[in-house]
Design a protein around this motif. Sequence first.
Motif, PDB file in Angstrom:
ATOM      1  N   MET A 145       0.852  -1.193   0.000  1.00  0.00           N
ATOM      2  CA  MET A 145       0.000   0.000   0.000  1.00  0.00           C
ATOM      3  C   MET A 145       0.882   1.235   0.000  1.00  0.00           C
ATOM      4  N   GLY A 146       0.462   2.266  -0.747  1.00  0.00           N
ATOM      5  CA  GLY A 146       1.282   3.468  -0.789  1.00  0.00           C
ATOM      6  C   GLY A 146       0.608   4.614  -1.514  1.00  0.00           C
ATOM      7  N   PHE A 147       1.400   5.667  -1.759  1.00  0.00           N
ATOM      8  CA  PHE A 147       0.875   6.842  -2.453  1.00  0.00           C
ATOM      9  C   PHE A 147       1.989   7.526  -3.240  1.00  0.00           C
ATOM     10  N   GLY A 148       1.579   8.345  -4.193  1.00  0.00           N
ATOM     11  CA  GLY A 148       2.531   9.042  -5.055  1.00  0.00           C
ATOM     12  C   GLY A 148       2.437  10.540  -4.911  1.00  0.00           C
ATOM     13  N   GLY A 149       3.343  11.253  -5.570  1.00  0.00           N
ATOM     14  CA  GLY A 149       3.389  12.708  -5.491  1.00  0.00           C
ATOM     15  C   GLY A 149       3.229  13.353  -6.856  1.00  0.00           C
ATOM     16  N   ASN A 150       2.992  14.650  -6.840  1.00  0.00           N
ATOM     17  CA  ASN A 150       2.899  15.443  -8.057  1.00  0.00           C
ATOM     18  C   ASN A 150       3.978  16.510  -7.992  1.00  0.00           C
ATOM     19  N   PRO A 151       5.051  16.391  -8.780  1.00  0.00           N
ATOM     20  CA  PRO A 151       6.149  17.363  -8.713  1.00  0.00           C
ATOM     21  C   PRO A 151       5.740  18.783  -9.085  1.00  0.00           C
ATOM     22  N   LYS A 152       4.588  18.934  -9.721  1.00  0.00           N
ATOM     23  CA  LYS A 152       4.130  20.263 -10.121  1.00  0.00           C
ATOM     24  C   LYS A 152       3.319  20.966  -9.038  1.00  0.00           C
ATOM     25  N   ASP A 153       2.915  20.213  -7.980  1.00  0.00           N
ATOM     26  CA  ASP A 153       2.108  20.813  -6.913  1.00  0.00           C
ATOM     27  C   ASP A 153       2.212  19.958  -5.656  1.00  0.00           C
ATOM     28  N   SER A 154       2.913  20.466  -4.660  1.00  0.00           N
ATOM     29  CA  SER A 154       3.134  19.691  -3.429  1.00  0.00           C
ATOM     30  C   SER A 154       1.862  19.514  -2.608  1.00  0.00           C
ATOM     31  N   SER A 155       0.838  20.342  -2.849  1.00  0.00           N
ATOM     32  CA  SER A 155      -0.406  20.230  -2.077  1.00  0.00           C
ATOM     33  C   SER A 155      -1.318  19.125  -2.609  1.00  0.00           C
ATOM     34  N   ALA A 156      -0.953  18.545  -3.755  1.00  0.00           N
ATOM     35  CA  ALA A 156      -1.832  17.584  -4.422  1.00  0.00           C
ATOM     36  C   ALA A 156      -1.622  16.153  -3.944  1.00  0.00           C
ATOM     37  N   VAL A 157      -0.851  15.969  -2.892  1.00  0.00           N
ATOM     38  CA  VAL A 157      -0.568  14.629  -2.358  1.00  0.00           C
ATOM     39  C   VAL A 157      -1.612  14.259  -1.310  1.00  0.00           C
ATOM     40  N   ARG A 158      -2.066  13.007  -1.314  1.00  0.00           N
ATOM     41  CA  ARG A 158      -3.008  12.542  -0.297  1.00  0.00           C
ATOM     42  C   ARG A 158      -2.469  11.255   0.308  1.00  0.00           C
ATOM     43  N   GLY A 159      -1.606  11.400   1.320  1.00  0.00           N
ATOM     44  CA  GLY A 159      -0.952  10.239   1.901  1.00  0.00           C
ATOM     45  C   GLY A 159      -1.608   9.692   3.149  1.00  0.00           C
ATOM     46  N   GLY A 160      -2.321  10.543   3.896  1.00  0.00           N
ATOM     47  CA  GLY A 160      -2.911  10.116   5.161  1.00  0.00           C
ATOM     48  C   GLY A 160      -3.756   8.858   5.067  1.00  0.00           C
ATOM     49  N   GLN A 256      -9.207  21.270 -18.654  1.00  0.00           N
ATOM     50  CA  GLN A 256      -8.189  21.438 -19.691  1.00  0.00           C
ATOM     51  C   GLN A 256      -8.735  22.110 -20.947  1.00  0.00           C
ATOM     52  N   ASP A 257      -9.972  21.832 -21.291  1.00  0.00           N
ATOM     53  CA  ASP A 257     -10.559  22.384 -22.517  1.00  0.00           C
ATOM     54  C   ASP A 257     -11.518  23.539 -22.226  1.00  0.00           C
ATOM     55  N   SER A 258     -11.362  24.152 -21.057  1.00  0.00           N
ATOM     56  CA  SER A 258     -12.228  25.267 -20.674  1.00  0.00           C
ATOM     57  C   SER A 258     -11.490  26.596 -20.858  1.00  0.00           C
ATOM     58  N   ASP A 259     -12.155  27.690 -20.515  1.00  0.00           N
ATOM     59  CA  ASP A 259     -11.506  29.005 -20.544  1.00  0.00           C
ATOM     60  C   ASP A 259     -11.055  29.420 -19.147  1.00  0.00           C
ATOM     61  N   LEU A 260     -10.824  28.438 -18.275  1.00  0.00           N
ATOM     62  CA  LEU A 260     -10.372  28.708 -16.911  1.00  0.00           C
ATOM     63  C   LEU A 260      -8.859  28.888 -16.860  1.00  0.00           C
ATOM     64  N   PRO A 261      -8.361  29.823 -16.047  1.00  0.00           N
ATOM     65  CA  PRO A 261      -6.909  29.953 -15.863  1.00  0.00           C
ATOM     66  C   PRO A 261      -6.409  28.818 -14.969  1.00  0.00           C
ATOM     67  N   LEU A 262      -5.349  28.142 -15.382  1.00  0.00           N
ATOM     68  CA  LEU A 262      -4.904  26.948 -14.672  1.00  0.00           C
ATOM     69  C   LEU A 262      -3.437  27.045 -14.252  1.00  0.00           C
ATOM     70  N   SER A 263      -3.112  26.363 -13.159  1.00  0.00           N
ATOM     71  CA  SER A 263      -1.728  26.234 -12.719  1.00  0.00           C
ATOM     72  C   SER A 263      -1.017  25.201 -13.588  1.00  0.00           C
ATOM     73  N   ASP A 264       0.281  25.039 -13.384  1.00  0.00           N
ATOM     74  CA  ASP A 264       1.050  24.052 -14.146  1.00  0.00           C
ATOM     75  C   ASP A 264       0.498  22.641 -13.959  1.00  0.00           C
ATOM     76  N   ALA A 265      -0.068  22.386 -12.779  1.00  0.00           N
ATOM     77  CA  ALA A 265      -0.617  21.061 -12.485  1.00  0.00           C
ATOM     78  C   ALA A 265      -2.071  20.916 -12.924  1.00  0.00           C
ATOM     79  N   GLY A 266      -2.658  21.999 -13.458  1.00  0.00           N
ATOM     80  CA  GLY A 266      -4.017  21.922 -13.978  1.00  0.00           C
ATOM     81  C   GLY A 266      -5.119  22.343 -13.028  1.00  0.00           C
ATOM     82  N   PHE A 267      -4.756  22.925 -11.873  1.00  0.00           N
ATOM     83  CA  PHE A 267      -5.764  23.396 -10.928  1.00  0.00           C
ATOM     84  C   PHE A 267      -6.162  24.839 -11.260  1.00  0.00           C
ATOM     85  N   ILE A 268      -7.372  25.210 -10.856  1.00  0.00           N
ATOM     86  CA  ILE A 268      -7.906  26.535 -11.203  1.00  0.00           C
ATOM     87  C   ILE A 268      -7.260  27.611 -10.337  1.00  0.00           C
TER      88      ILE A 268
END
Length: 389
Positions: A145-160, A256-268
């Motif tokens: 059992m485990g979890f991974g990370g997103n190098p583009k956004d450190s807040s996007a990890v869910r390890g708990g 991704q296909d919207s007119d929303l401004p996004l971060s490098d990781a794809g969050f609004i």
Amino acid sequence: MKRVIVLGGGFAGVEAAIFLRKEGFAVDLISPRPYMYIYPTSIWVPVYEAEFADVCLPLEDLQKVHGFTWIEDEIVQIEAKNKKAIGKKGEYQGDFLVIAMGAGKVKHEGSENYLSICGEPEDAIKMRDRIDELVAAKRSGKIAMGFGGNPKDSSAVRGGPAFEMMFNLHNYLKKKGLRDRFELTFFATMAEPGKRLGPQALKMMDLFFNKLNIKKHFGKKIKKFEPHGIVFEDDSFLESDFTMFIPANAGHPVFQDSDLPLSDAGFILVDEYCEVKDKPGVYAIGDSAYIEGPQWRAKQGHIAEVMARNSANNIAIDAGVKVGKKESYIHHLNIICVMDSGDGAAFVYRDDKRGFMLPMPIVGHWLKKGWGWYCRNSKLEKIPRLPGL
């Protein structure tokens, strides 16, 4: 009466709908599921500590209590400029738009070879069945059992939840008298999983692993998942009869296909008041939004609900239905959770000033059980809601 369209039926979306109704708006909540899934307590479904229905709150019941309108539909396109969302069944437009659709997942080759406690709700039942298969065989088995990370956004990890699932599985096998038959391994792509909780918590997690005879496999990126294990970047192989994995979050595919401004990781991208940048009247909250803040910041349910309540307040001010001060989510940023083990728990807290983990044998487990009961019943207004919770 002004109308607000809320996209998403999770913690953020439901909280936004509840508090927007309190502000006097007409609210349409669009969600493809007929229930709000209580992810923090879903860890008990695979080990028979809870039934699936116990971690589901029917949106039909919530709409009756709070007066919003739930519409079952899946959003496939967003036109933020027009405050409009397009679903498979219809189009939705209001005076304001609140986006609370959650997030996508970082993709991994061979994802069909693992189940996730933070994935589709049905995965919890499938996990229970897979564990049952291994237990019924009454043989030596290997579970990872485990979890991974997103190098583009450190807040996007869910390890708990991965830690909780492993500790609950250890306790479940122990109760069955089968713990010595199973080799348990916890894996993570980062060298020090749990570091965001602070140095004390990191040391205590290590003590837990050693005490419970749980093997560790840290600091290697995942190449692919196979039916009987995980291949890492150096081609090393971790054998596993059953794998539970929580991939890191990424921006929702619809964005991704919207007119929303996004971060490098794809969050609004939003301001501190949760309003989408350069899109007046459009708000993004919870896992959908990019959160500013320290490196240790994390997206959790209580932060999502803070963003939801603040957005309701800020929309009311923007709409001119109340006079007051706009509320920022920034000063609410912290990590707080009760990390359950099945026979106890640990209280975890982290902010800019301190971070600690406090063991709570026995009582901690029932404290989290109590929170689950409170979450269900307070949202249904069967019991009073505590301020800020």
